[in-house]
Design a protein around this motif. Structure first.
Motif, PDB file in Angstrom:
ATOM      1  N   THR A  81       0.830  -1.198   0.000  1.00 12.21           N
ATOM      2  CA  THR A  81       0.000   0.000   0.000  1.00 12.21           C
ATOM      3  C   THR A  81       0.867   1.250   0.000  1.00 12.21           C
ATOM      4  OG1 THR A  81      -1.730  -1.179   1.206  1.00 12.21           O
ATOM      5  CG2 THR A  81      -1.826   1.228   1.258  1.00 12.21           C
ATOM      6  N   PHE A  82       1.915   1.231   0.814  1.00  9.87           N
ATOM      7  CA  PHE A  82       2.841   2.362   0.885  1.00  9.87           C
ATOM      8  C   PHE A  82       3.484   2.598  -0.482  1.00  9.87           C
ATOM      9  CE2 PHE A  82       6.996   4.276   1.943  1.00  9.87           C
ATOM     10  CZ  PHE A  82       6.586   5.351   2.728  1.00  9.87           C
ATOM     11  N   SER A 117      -4.027  15.131  -3.893  1.00 12.26           N
ATOM     12  CA  SER A 117      -4.871  14.025  -3.415  1.00 12.26           C
ATOM     13  C   SER A 117      -4.044  12.772  -3.153  1.00 12.26           C
ATOM     14  CB  SER A 117      -5.971  13.717  -4.433  1.00 12.26           C
ATOM     15  OG  SER A 117      -6.890  14.783  -4.501  1.00 12.26           O
ATOM     16  N   SER A 118      -3.059  12.515  -4.019  1.00 11.27           N
ATOM     17  CA  SER A 118      -2.226  11.325  -3.803  1.00 11.27           C
ATOM     18  C   SER A 118      -1.375  11.480  -2.548  1.00 11.27           C
ATOM     19  CB  SER A 118      -1.355  11.038  -5.034  1.00 11.27           C
ATOM     20  OG  SER A 118      -0.351  12.005  -5.202  1.00 11.27           O
ATOM     21  N   CYS A 119      -0.862  12.679  -2.312  1.00 10.03           N
ATOM     22  CA  CYS A 119      -0.093  12.927  -1.084  1.00 10.03           C
ATOM     23  C   CYS A 119      -0.988  12.745   0.143  1.00 10.03           C
ATOM     24  CB  CYS A 119       0.490  14.346  -1.089  1.00 10.03           C
ATOM     25  SG  CYS A 119       1.775  14.624  -2.330  1.00 10.03           S
ATOM     26  N   LEU A 120      -2.166  13.332   0.079  1.00  8.48           N
ATOM     27  CA  LEU A 120      -3.097  13.248   1.199  1.00  8.48           C
ATOM     28  C   LEU A 120      -3.466  11.804   1.515  1.00  8.48           C
ATOM     29  CD1 LEU A 120      -4.915  14.657   3.299  1.00  8.48           C
ATOM     30  CD2 LEU A 120      -6.680  14.765   1.513  1.00  8.48           C
ATOM     31  N   CYS A 159      -1.740   9.090   1.077  1.00  9.60           N
ATOM     32  CA  CYS A 159      -0.625   8.423   1.764  1.00  9.60           C
ATOM     33  C   CYS A 159      -0.501   8.938   3.195  1.00  9.60           C
ATOM     34  CB  CYS A 159       0.672   8.650   0.997  1.00  9.60           C
ATOM     35  SG  CYS A 159       2.064   7.714   1.672  1.00  9.60           S
ATOM     36  N   HIS A 160      -0.583  10.241   3.357  1.00  7.34           N
ATOM     37  CA  HIS A 160      -0.464  10.822   4.701  1.00  7.34           C
ATOM     38  C   HIS A 160      -1.564  10.304   5.615  1.00  7.34           C
ATOM     39  CE1 HIS A 160       1.847  14.512   2.952  1.00  7.34           C
ATOM     40  NE2 HIS A 160       2.533  13.387   2.860  1.00  7.34           N
ATOM     41  N   GLN A 161      -2.788  10.215   5.099  1.00  9.03           N
ATOM     42  CA  GLN A 161      -3.882   9.721   5.937  1.00  9.03           C
ATOM     43  C   GLN A 161      -3.701   8.250   6.298  1.00  9.03           C
ATOM     44  OE1 GLN A 161      -7.394  10.937   3.691  1.00  9.03           O
ATOM     45  NE2 GLN A 161      -7.638  12.707   5.047  1.00  9.03           N
ATOM     46  N   PHE A 194       3.486   6.608  11.640  1.00  7.14           N
ATOM     47  CA  PHE A 194       4.935   6.836  11.562  1.00  7.14           C
ATOM     48  C   PHE A 194       5.383   7.757  12.688  1.00  7.14           C
ATOM     49  CE2 PHE A 194       7.139   5.682   7.430  1.00  7.14           C
ATOM     50  CZ  PHE A 194       6.263   4.667   7.122  1.00  7.14           C
ATOM     51  N   VAL A 195       4.669   8.846  12.884  1.00  4.27           N
ATOM     52  CA  VAL A 195       5.038   9.820  13.919  1.00  4.27           C
ATOM     53  C   VAL A 195       5.002   9.144  15.289  1.00  4.27           C
ATOM     54  CG1 VAL A 195       4.285  11.940  15.090  1.00  4.27           C
ATOM     55  CG2 VAL A 195       4.373  11.859  12.594  1.00  4.27           C
TER      56      VAL A 195
END
Length: 154
Positions: free
Chosen positions: A97-98, A133-136, A138-140, A146-147
């Motif tokens: 997925t990542f 949208s693609s960045c969002l 992955c971030h979501q 990760f943090v």
């Protein structure tokens, strides 16, 4: 990246992690417990700066600048091998997925570069929205975990 290439990269990473497991565990045993920033964080910060540069260029209708910066996102650097192993160990079965999120982001940045090179303002707006949208996505899916895992923050 094709699924065959993804699987090959995943196999290579797993093989490397098995071979270096002893070195890896010993090396981390000697490190103090304070969280050290991942190279991935620096890479993401650089991508963020590139996104801001593109936003400013779009507002000026400076399509040449958009076309110049978009490849820097599409071809962003990768973390070092040891860090990739740490990430792979943490992500586990979600690695596919990542990698999928990453590939979609690469494709979106390349598409942005192409429409900007054609001076297609409306196309740039659409392509940039797809990139965001693609960045969002992955971030979501990954940012918070990760943090929490790598920095002990919530």
């Amino acid at each position: 990246m094709t699924s065959k290439t993804s699987l090959k990269n995943l196999f290579t990473a797993i093989t490397a992690s098995v071979l270096l497991a002893g070195i890896y565990s010993h090396a981390w045993a000697d490190v103090d417990t304070e969280a050290k920033p991942l190279e991935l964080r620096r890479i993401m910060q650089e991508i963020g700066k590139n996104m801001q540069t593109i936003t400013a260029a779009i507002s000026r209708e400076d399509w040449a600048s958009v076309a110049k910066v978009a490849p820097q996102i599409a071809e962003h650097p990768e973390p070092p091998v040891i860090e990739k192993m740490r990430i792979l160990t943490f992500i586990g079965t979600d690695m596919g997925t990542f990698e999928s999120h990453d590939e979609i982001t690469h494709q979106a940045a390349r598409a942005l570069e192409q429409v900007a090179a054609r001076n297609d303002g409306q196309g740039v707006i659409t392509a940039f929205a797809n990139l965001q949208s693609s960045c969002l996505a992955c971030h979501q899916s990954f940012r918070q975990s990760f943090v929490e895992h790598f920095y002990g923050q919530r």
